[in-house]
Scaffold this motif. Structure first.
Motif, PDB file in Angstrom:
ATOM      1  N   VAL A  50     -36.527 103.867  21.103  1.00  0.00           N
ATOM      2  CA  VAL A  50     -37.344 103.900  19.892  1.00  0.00           C
ATOM      3  C   VAL A  50     -36.489 104.472  18.754  1.00  0.00           C
ATOM      4  CG1 VAL A  50     -38.376 106.178  20.367  1.00  0.00           C
ATOM      5  CG2 VAL A  50     -39.675 104.527  19.081  1.00  0.00           C
ATOM      6  N   PHE A  51     -36.674 103.942  17.533  1.00  0.00           N
ATOM      7  CA  PHE A  51     -35.913 104.458  16.388  1.00  0.00           C
ATOM      8  C   PHE A  51     -36.425 105.849  15.996  1.00  0.00           C
ATOM      9  CE2 PHE A  51     -35.230  99.857  15.629  1.00  0.00           C
ATOM     10  CZ  PHE A  51     -33.850  99.872  15.451  1.00  0.00           C
ATOM     11  N   PRO A  52     -35.566 106.681  15.436  1.00  0.00           N
ATOM     12  CA  PRO A  52     -36.046 107.989  14.973  1.00  0.00           C
ATOM     13  C   PRO A  52     -37.077 107.818  13.846  1.00  0.00           C
ATOM     14  CG  PRO A  52     -33.633 107.866  14.930  1.00  0.00           C
ATOM     15  CD  PRO A  52     -34.125 106.497  15.246  1.00  0.00           C
ATOM     16  N   LYS A  53     -38.025 108.770  13.788  1.00  0.00           N
ATOM     17  CA  LYS A  53     -39.108 108.701  12.789  1.00  0.00           C
ATOM     18  C   LYS A  53     -38.545 108.636  11.374  1.00  0.00           C
ATOM     19  CE  LYS A  53     -42.965 111.003  15.040  1.00  0.00           C
ATOM     20  NZ  LYS A  53     -43.008 112.206  15.784  1.00  0.00           N
ATOM     21  N   GLU A  54     -37.492 109.445  11.115  1.00  0.00           N
ATOM     22  CA  GLU A  54     -36.934 109.541   9.755  1.00  0.00           C
ATOM     23  C   GLU A  54     -36.391 108.168   9.319  1.00  0.00           C
ATOM     24  OE1 GLU A  54     -35.740 111.476  12.345  1.00  0.00           O
ATOM     25  OE2 GLU A  54     -37.304 112.960  11.913  1.00  0.00           O
ATOM     26  N   TYR A  55     -35.720 107.487  10.261  1.00  0.00           N
ATOM     27  CA  TYR A  55     -35.154 106.172   9.934  1.00  0.00           C
ATOM     28  C   TYR A  55     -36.279 105.202   9.566  1.00  0.00           C
ATOM     29  CZ  TYR A  55     -32.592 101.797  10.368  1.00  0.00           C
ATOM     30  OH  TYR A  55     -32.042 100.566  10.118  1.00  0.00           O
ATOM     31  N   LYS A  56     -37.377 105.268  10.342  1.00  0.00           N
ATOM     32  CA  LYS A  56     -38.492 104.347  10.071  1.00  0.00           C
ATOM     33  C   LYS A  56     -39.159 104.678   8.732  1.00  0.00           C
ATOM     34  CE  LYS A  56     -40.142 104.554  14.385  1.00  0.00           C
ATOM     35  NZ  LYS A  56     -40.903 104.317  15.601  1.00  0.00           N
ATOM     36  N   ARG A  57     -39.187 105.988   8.407  1.00  0.00           N
ATOM     37  CA  ARG A  57     -39.745 106.393   7.104  1.00  0.00           C
ATOM     38  C   ARG A  57     -38.888 105.815   5.973  1.00  0.00           C
ATOM     39  NH1 ARG A  57     -41.917 111.369   8.766  1.00  0.00           N
ATOM     40  NH2 ARG A  57     -39.868 112.327   8.683  1.00  0.00           N
ATOM     41  N   ASP A  58     -37.557 105.895   6.152  1.00  0.00           N
ATOM     42  CA  ASP A  58     -36.647 105.342   5.140  1.00  0.00           C
ATOM     43  C   ASP A  58     -36.841 103.832   5.004  1.00  0.00           C
ATOM     44  OD1 ASP A  58     -35.712 107.838   4.813  1.00  0.00           O
ATOM     45  OD2 ASP A  58     -33.840 107.558   5.941  1.00  0.00           O
ATOM     46  N   LEU A  59     -37.013 103.178   6.161  1.00  0.00           N
ATOM     47  CA  LEU A  59     -37.235 101.720   6.117  1.00  0.00           C
ATOM     48  C   LEU A  59     -38.512 101.385   5.354  1.00  0.00           C
ATOM     49  CD1 LEU A  59     -36.423 100.491   9.748  1.00  0.00           C
ATOM     50  CD2 LEU A  59     -35.113 100.057   7.678  1.00  0.00           C
ATOM     51  N   LYS A  88     -39.871 103.068   2.994  1.00  0.00           N
ATOM     52  CA  LYS A  88     -39.630 103.264   1.562  1.00  0.00           C
ATOM     53  C   LYS A  88     -38.835 102.094   0.997  1.00  0.00           C
ATOM     54  CE  LYS A  88     -39.487 108.142   0.819  1.00  0.00           C
ATOM     55  NZ  LYS A  88     -38.516 109.179   1.063  1.00  0.00           N
ATOM     56  N   LYS A  89     -37.725 101.775   1.676  1.00  0.00           N
ATOM     57  CA  LYS A  89     -36.825 100.744   1.170  1.00  0.00           C
ATOM     58  C   LYS A  89     -37.530  99.394   1.051  1.00  0.00           C
ATOM     59  CE  LYS A  89     -32.511  98.383   2.094  1.00  0.00           C
ATOM     60  NZ  LYS A  89     -31.359  98.247   2.971  1.00  0.00           N
ATOM     61  N   TRP A  90     -38.346  99.072   2.071  1.00  0.00           N
ATOM     62  CA  TRP A  90     -38.972  97.752   2.100  1.00  0.00           C
ATOM     63  C   TRP A  90     -40.418  97.783   1.618  1.00  0.00           C
ATOM     64  CZ3 TRP A  90     -35.847  93.720   2.677  1.00  0.00           C
ATOM     65  CH2 TRP A  90     -34.567  93.980   3.179  1.00  0.00           C
ATOM     66  N   LYS A  91     -40.768  98.924   1.021  1.00  0.00           N
ATOM     67  CA  LYS A  91     -42.121  99.106   0.424  1.00  0.00           C
ATOM     68  C   LYS A  91     -43.227  98.629   1.370  1.00  0.00           C
ATOM     69  CE  LYS A  91     -40.658  98.883  -4.406  1.00  0.00           C
ATOM     70  NZ  LYS A  91     -39.217  98.966  -4.153  1.00  0.00           N
TER      71      LYS A  91
END
Ligand code: FMN
Length: 461
Positions: free
Chosen positions: A446-455, A457-460
């Motif tokens: 599973v991806f880290p939570k922070e990375y998914k949060r950044d995604l 944001k980036k992809w709105k």
């Protein structure tokens, strides 16, 4: 706040129970029933008070934004600040606005529901507080035990063996005397929470309720028994439990229980109270707390898990990160989960062994599971995932026979049911990654939570 919904005209026979179950499933508002069929306006019942984590937090005087393990831990931390607050003894009060004595008493003047379809009778006491005094120590006990109407002036009080009220009652009966008793049928949430909590015998529930509500709890001496009655109660029954022989005791149950079954019907076992006085306020409100099939729990957080968490720490188990139950009552119940940060080989097994014998974990238990602290123990899916993937069955599963349990346990075979007491076996499941090769255990996909949060944001997203 939209936390209470008024319902007018419901039938006491099944509708009040059905609506309580339905709104509990939806985690909806508390329900205030008025103009109940066959009853005058003002004879009311309030249910689902503690059904959401927000309302549970408010009743515990905690931040209503807390939820899950943070709410439980907030409660655990608050418990550490406990200091008994002495009661304030008052004279009279709204409780005495109306009364009935002896021959005038008819308990069906109160709208006691048939809460579940197959209940064996009308249960007047569900969210009730049963008040007794130990004849040796003089200590007052307040406990919640279900009460079924058994006649115009009689209720059975299902106080199970080992409970505070039972011990006091048995002392009177051994001396051949009736046990004085009072039952409050609607009261401050603080007193109900004290009454249903497994407090140690030296703690007075009124003093605990005073601490919880931040002010001395007002009590008034019962005119008949001298027992301290909650002065702000809505309805109080006062009387005695005589020392009757089994053949003179009634049938009690079945009743829809917290395990989610109609269980625990007995004949000749449950004590019978003779009601001699009834006091009630104008427009009284009965607190209805019928047990419902899980996950429709009457308190939406397993408060008993806070006690087990503390007991594990007191027994020297390090790095316990949380305790939770999925089928629970005052204790964590038959599916209890513990999260630990593993520190040494055997740590997880040790946590299982202590928890399954500790006072707060033993009663009513069956499956005791320990997981690593990356698992969300409030999420059954996450727990099942850990059990399915991390448990090495032959090493990780143990069976312990014959541990203390509740008479409401549905899987006790009929031939083993006996008033002499009840036990059930325990399955201890170690669902932690094996400590000895922790570093080699496959990584979680599973991806880290922070990375998914950044995604996001980036992809709105
Ligand atoms: C809604 C509700 C109903 C309960 N009914 C019973 C009951 O019928 N008999 C019983 O022994 N315990 C019952 N309990 C659990 C007791 O209230 C609990 O064990 C409490 O700690 C008893 O207090 P005591 O240790 O002072 O006796 C109930 C709890 C709740 C919340």
């Amino acid at each position: 706040m939209g936390e209470v919904k008024a319902i007018k005209g419901a039938d006491w026979k099944l509708e009040i129970g059905g609506l309580t179950e339905l709104m509990g499933e939806k985690e909806g508002p508390a329900l205030l029933f008025d103009r109940i069929q066959d009853y005058p306006p003002g004879f009311r019942i309030l249910t689902n008070v503690f059904r959401t984590q927000k309302r549970a937090a408010l009743s515990l005087r905690l931040d209503p934004n807390l939820s899950g393990i943070d709410l439980l831990n907030g409660w655990r931390m608050k418990l550490r600040t406990f200091k008994p607050v002495p009661v304030s003894v008052v004279e009279g009060g709204p409780l005495f606005e109306n009364s009935m004595s002896d021959g005038e008493i008819d308990l069906e003047r109160f709208p006691a529901p048939i809460w579940h379809e197959m209940d064996g009778g009308r249960y007047l006491g569900t969210g009730c507080c049963v008040i007794t005094r130990d004849p040796e120590s003089g200590r007052v006990n307040v406990g919640t035990y279900r009460c079924m109407i058994q006649g115009k002036n009689k209720v059975s009080v299902k106080v199970n063996k080992g409970k505070g009220g039972r011990i006091a009652m048995e002392k009177y009966h051994q001396a051949g005397q009736p046990c004085p008793v009072a039952i409050s049928l609607g009261q401050e949430p603080s007193l109900f929470l004290a009454s249903m909590s497994p407090l140690s015998p030296e703690i007075n529930e009124y003093e605990y309720a005073g601490w919880l509500q931040g002010a001395p709890f007002p009590v008034v001496p019962g005119p008949l028994t001298g027992l301290p009655l909650p002065a702000t109660a809505e309805i109080v029954l006062e009387g005695e439990i005589p020392p009757l022989e089994s053949k003179d005791l009634p049938k009690e149950g079945p009743f829809g229980e917290w395990y989610g079954y109609f269980a625990d019907t007995t004949v000749g076992e449950v004590p019978l109270m003779v009601v001699k006085k009834v006091y009630y306020r104008n427009d009284p409100i009965i607190l209805g707390v019928p047990p419902l099939k899980p996950p429709n729990h009457y308190v939406s957080v397993p408060l008993g898990a806070a006690a087990l968490w503390d007991q594990l720490e007191q027994a020297g188990i390090p790095d316990v990160k949380g305790v939770w139950g999925f089928v629970y009552s005052a204790q964590t119940g038959p599916f209890t989960v513990i999260a630990i940060r593993q520190r040494y080989a055997g740590h997880s097994k040790q946590a299982l062994l202590v928890a399954s014998g500790a006072r707060a974990g033993a009663y009513g238990g069956k499956f005791m599971v320990v997981v690593d602290d990356d698992v969300d123990i409030t999420n059954p899916y996450d727990v099942i995932w850990a059990m399915s993937t991390r448990c090495n069955v032959r090493e990780g599963v143990d069976l312990v026979k014959g541990v203390w349990t509740s008479p409401a346990e549905p899987a006790i075979p009929p031939a083993s049911r006996s008033p002499r007491g009840y036990t059930m076996d325990r399955v201890l499941i170690d669902a932690c990654r094996p400590y000895q090769w922790l570093d080699e255990f496959p990584q979680v996909n599973v991806f880290p939570k922070e990375y998914k949060r950044d995604l996001e944001k980036k992809w709105k997203l």
